[in-house]
Structures are given as structure tokens and as C-alpha cells.
Design a protein around this motif. Structure first.
Motif, PDB file in Angstrom:
ATOM      1  N   VAL A 160      31.773   7.143  22.276  1.00 45.30           N
ATOM      2  CA  VAL A 160      32.374   8.481  21.502  1.00 45.30           C
ATOM      3  C   VAL A 160      31.107   9.761  22.253  1.00 45.30           C
ATOM      4  N   ALA A 161      30.253   9.199  22.687  1.00 49.84           N
ATOM      5  CA  ALA A 161      29.746  10.048  24.166  1.00 49.84           C
ATOM      6  C   ALA A 161      29.737  10.420  24.940  1.00 49.84           C
TER       7      ALA A 161
ATOM      8  N   ASN B 145      28.066   1.921  21.650  1.00 48.56           N
ATOM      9  CA  ASN B 145      27.437   3.140  21.230  1.00 48.56           C
ATOM     10  C   ASN B 145      27.143   4.211  22.101  1.00 48.56           C
TER      11      ASN B 145
ATOM     12  N   GLY C  82      25.017   8.610   9.727  1.00 42.54           N
ATOM     13  CA  GLY C  82      25.912   7.626  10.753  1.00 42.54           C
ATOM     14  C   GLY C  82      25.296   5.919  10.832  1.00 42.54           C
TER      15      GLY C  82
ATOM     16  N   GLY D 292      28.773  10.843  14.929  1.00 40.20           N
ATOM     17  CA  GLY D 292      29.597  11.857  16.276  1.00 40.20           C
ATOM     18  C   GLY D 292      30.013  13.130  15.719  1.00 40.20           C
TER      19      GLY D 292
ATOM     20  N   LEU E  50      29.022  17.123  18.851  1.00 41.49           N
ATOM     21  CA  LEU E  50      29.321  15.634  18.952  1.00 41.49           C
ATOM     22  C   LEU E  50      28.831  14.903  19.872  1.00 41.49           C
TER      23      LEU E  50
ATOM     24  N   SER F  38      23.017   8.730  15.962  1.00 37.94           N
ATOM     25  CA  SER F  38      23.576   7.472  15.638  1.00 37.94           C
ATOM     26  C   SER F  38      23.126   6.012  16.014  1.00 37.94           C
ATOM     27  N   ALA F  39      23.534   6.075  17.498  1.00 38.56           N
ATOM     28  CA  ALA F  39      23.192   5.044  17.862  1.00 38.56           C
ATOM     29  C   ALA F  39      21.717   4.665  17.785  1.00 38.56           C
TER      30      ALA F  39
ATOM     31  N   SER G  91      26.506  11.605  17.854  1.00 37.17           N
ATOM     32  CA  SER G  91      26.748  10.059  18.058  1.00 37.17           C
ATOM     33  C   SER G  91      25.861   9.554  18.853  1.00 37.17           C
TER      34      SER G  91
ATOM     35  N   THR H 150      28.786   5.424  15.368  1.00 34.88           N
ATOM     36  CA  THR H 150      28.607   6.915  16.058  1.00 34.88           C
ATOM     37  C   THR H 150      29.563   7.329  16.550  1.00 34.88           C
ATOM     38  N   PHE H 151      30.892   7.380  16.415  1.00 33.45           N
ATOM     39  CA  PHE H 151      32.452   7.955  15.724  1.00 33.45           C
ATOM     40  C   PHE H 151      31.835   9.217  14.484  1.00 33.45           C
TER      41      PHE H 151
END
Length: 398
Positions: free
Chosen positions: A257-258, A254, A357, A388, A276, A283-284, A280, A384-385
Motif C-alpha cells: 500500500v505504501a 506490509n 490499522g 492507509g 495514505l 499501521s504496519a 499504511s 495497512t490498506f
């Protein structure tokens, strides 16, 4: 696993060769001598993996793939840290001993070599303790730890990101404080503690504390959603295992990406990487909320066929879950706006990205995860990717 006596010998060898490193040049000369002495340790049954770890690091240094600083720090962190870990009794005290010893020896190496790179040291130490927690019980743990620490320190040395020591200290205190609190409240296990702390330090150092607070918003949303009607979810057989306690797999799935977005933003300062990050995290939050709250709604429908499926089926969606996902994304977005991280357009983009996401998560779950090609953490990482990247692209197009 090694016994303290063998580690004492290995630690003494380590300290001697750390002291000799700037004096014995070229690098291959010290490397050859260290390998020879380590082969003697290898003959002692209980120090074989320690000696193999030292030999591996010495070979990398001799080949010129590691700088003297990274080589000596890694050597000290792994060997001296392991000795401290073995001398301690019980968790989490053993990890605290490991942490303190690793910081002490690596800081001493830094000052001895006249090298100012506190961020490189901190990241190496955190990765060492994290890998120790993840790999506990494996005979080859030290070898993997040595390579992991060396690669991490090499990476951050190459990035060469300047950070004020006071900011780094505050970041470490905040991140470890949050991690320990999560552990004490059984929201995260030991590996979750250290992986969360590592992500927290990176967010604060490469961006600022507001990014950490945004990630904390997701964490609070996720923890609350997990505990939402937990008894009912247990009865239905769809509750999170271990009471929703998060480990390193969940944290990285999770937050990876962040974390990458924060590093890219710190290096470039480009607003695209803020988007981005926001996409992400949203989305998580959306995915966790949709899963945990949506499962308590009416009959879910598989996203690929729109046919009804049992609760808890990967890829199953409900109206309640979709609404919860949008609300979670909006909370993350508004929080960022109130703290001055996101502008109004980014708020809109973040909500859209979160919705994308969470549905990508459902789509991947219905296809790749249900077929056994990917696990839940892989599904979360994909969500998450995509979330993001969607947020970044939408922001740049706006």
C-alpha cells in the motif's frame, strides 16, 4: 530445470533475434520466425521451459501487446539472466550474476534501440531476480518470470515517469545496500532482499529518500519488536518462525500500500497520497509492535468477544499491545514531521490511522484468519490498506 548447454543455444537465439527486431517488421513476422526456431529448442528435453517462455513472449509481441523495447528487454533479461544464474555457484553469488547479466543485456538493448527508459529497465531486472528467488525449484519458473517481467515493464512504460539517471542509480545503491545488510544480519531472506530493494527504489524515485527513511523507521521498529524478549516468546511458543527473518510475503503485505501511495504521489503530487503512505506505514509498525510486544503482556482478550484467549491467538489484544501500537505510530509520525514530510495535522492523523490499522488487523485475524479464509499476510495487507485509507480520509476531512 535447464542445463547450461541448452541455455547457451537459447541465449544465442535470443541475441540474434534481439538484433533483428528493428529490422524485421511488421512484428508478427519476427514473432513467427522466433516461434519456429523456439519449437526446435522445445524438442530438446532440457530446454522446453526456456522455449515456452520465448514462444510466449514472441506471441505477445506479434499480437501487438508488447512494444519492441519491452519484448526485447524481457527476452534478454529472462534468458541471458538465467544463463548467468546457472553458470554461477552458490547463493547469493548466483543472484548477483543474474542481476549483473540482466542489467547488462537490457542496457545494451536500450542503447541499441535508442530508447531512454532506465526506470523501466531497472524495475524489469529487479522483478526478474525477485521471481527467480521466489520460484527457485519450479520447472515453470522461467515462464512465470517472463510474464512477470513483461507485465512490470509494460506497466512502468505506460506510467512513463521521468527520472534522472543519477537519482535512479543512487536509489538502487541505497535500496540494494539496505536489502543486502538485512540479508547479512538475517533480518530478511533472499526474496526479502529483492522485494525490499524494489520497494526502496520505488519510494526514492517516485517520492524521495525521506519516504524510504520513514519505511526504514518501520523496519527498525519491527525488527526491534520481534527481538523483544524473544527467548520468552520462544518458551511460550509464540515467537516468529525462522528467528523473525522476513520473506517477500511479509515485505509486500506490509509495504504494498505504501508503494502504491508513493507511485500515486509521484504521478499526481497530491498530499492525500502522503497521508495514505503515512497511515499504511504507521499501521504496519503499530500492528507488528502490538503483536510482538503485546504477546508478552497479561492475558489477551479476543477483540470480537472480549473473552480471554491463549497468547498468540489471532485477534487477541492486550493493553500493553495497544499502548505499544500507539507509541510505534507516534514514532513513525514524528519521524516524518522532523524530516518535513508530514505537517502537524498529518502527525495526529497518522497516529489515529495506525491505531485503526492495528485493530483492523486484530478484527480480521479473529474472523477471517481464524476461520482459515485468509493468511497472516492477507491480514497484514488488509490492516495497512484500511489504516492507509483511514489516514487519507481523515487528512482530507481535517
Amino acid at each position: 530445470m535447464t542445463k547450461p548447454l541448452g541455455l547457451v543455444l537459447a541465449s544465442a537465439l535470443t541475441l540474434v533475434f534481439i538484433g533483428l527486431a528493428p529490422l524485421l517488421q511488421p512484428a508478427w513476422l519476427l514473432s513467427c520466425l522466433l516461434i519456429l526456431f523456439s519449437l526446435v529448442l522445445f524438442l530438446i528435453k532440457d530446454t522446453r521451459y526456456v522455449s515456452l517462455s520465448i514462444i510466449t513472449l514472441a506471441a505477445l509481441y506479434g499480437l501487438g501487446w508488447l512494444s519492441m523495447f519491452v519484448f526485447t528487454c524481457t527476452l534478454g533479461i529472462v534468458v541471458i539472466g538465467e544463463l548467468a544464474f546457472r553458470l554461477a555457484r552458490g547463493e547469493p553469488a548466483s543472484y548477483l550474476y543474474h542481476l549483473v547479466a540482466a542489467i547488462g543485456v537490457s542496457s545494451a538493448v536500450m542503447f541499441y534501440l535508442g530508447y531512454s527508459a532506465p526506470l523501466v529497465v531497472v524495475m524489469g531486472v529487479v522483478v526478474a531476480v525477485l521471481l527467480r528467488a521466489v520460484l527457485r525449484g519450479r520447472d515453470d519458473a522461467l515462464m512465470i518470470e517472463a510474464l512477470g517481467v513483461a507485465m512490470t515493464m509494460f506497466l512502468f512504460e505506460e506510467i512513463n515517469f521521468e527520472v534522472d539517471l543519477a537519482i535512479l542509480a543512487v536509489a538502487a545503491i541505497i535500496a540494494f545496500g539496505f536489502g543486502y545488510t538485512s540479508y547479512r544480519f538475517r533480518v530478511a531472506d533472499i526474496s526479502g532482499l529483492f522485494s525490499g530493494a524494489m520497494i526502496g527504489i520505488i519510494l526514492i524515485v517516485f517520492a524521495d529518500v525521506r519516504w524510504f527513511l520513514i519505511m526504514l523507521t518501520f523496519f527498525i521498529i519491527g525488527a526491534g519488536a520481534t527481538r523483544y524478549r524473544y527467548g520468552d516468546k520462544e518458551m511460550l511458543g509464540v515467537a516468529q518462525e525462522h528467528g523473525g527473518v522476513r520473506g517477500y510475503f511479509n515485505v509486500f503485505a506490509n509495504g504494498l500500500v505504501a508503494t502504491g501511495a508513493a507511485i500515486l504521489y509521484g504521478v499526481t503530487g497530491h498530499a492525500a497520497f502522503v497521508a495514505l503512505f503515512m497511515g499504511s506505514v504507521a499501521s504496519a509498525a503499530a500492528d507488528t509492535t502490538a503483536s510482538e510486544i503485546g504477546v508478552t503482556g497479561k492475558t489477551p482478550y479476543l477483540i470480537t468477544t472480549l473473552q480471554p484467549v491463549p497468547r498468540g491467538t489471532n485477534g487477541g489484544v492486550t493493553l500493553r499491545g495497544e499502548v505499544a501500537a500507539v507509541i510505534a505510530s507516534a514514532i513513525v509520525a514524528v519521524t516524518a514531521w522532523l524530516m518535513g514530510v508530514a505537517d502537524p495535522w498529518m502527525v495526529v492523523v497518522t497516529v489515529i490511522a495506525g491505531f485503526i490499522g492495528t485493530n483492523v488487523d486484530s478484527l480480521v485475524g479473529a474472523t477471517l484468519e481464524n476461520s482459515g479464509r485468509i493468511g497472516n499476510s492477507g491480514t497484514n495487507l488488509a490492516a495497512t490498506f484500511v489504516g492507509g485509507v483511514s489516514g487519507m480520509v481523515l487528512y482530507l476531512l481535517g
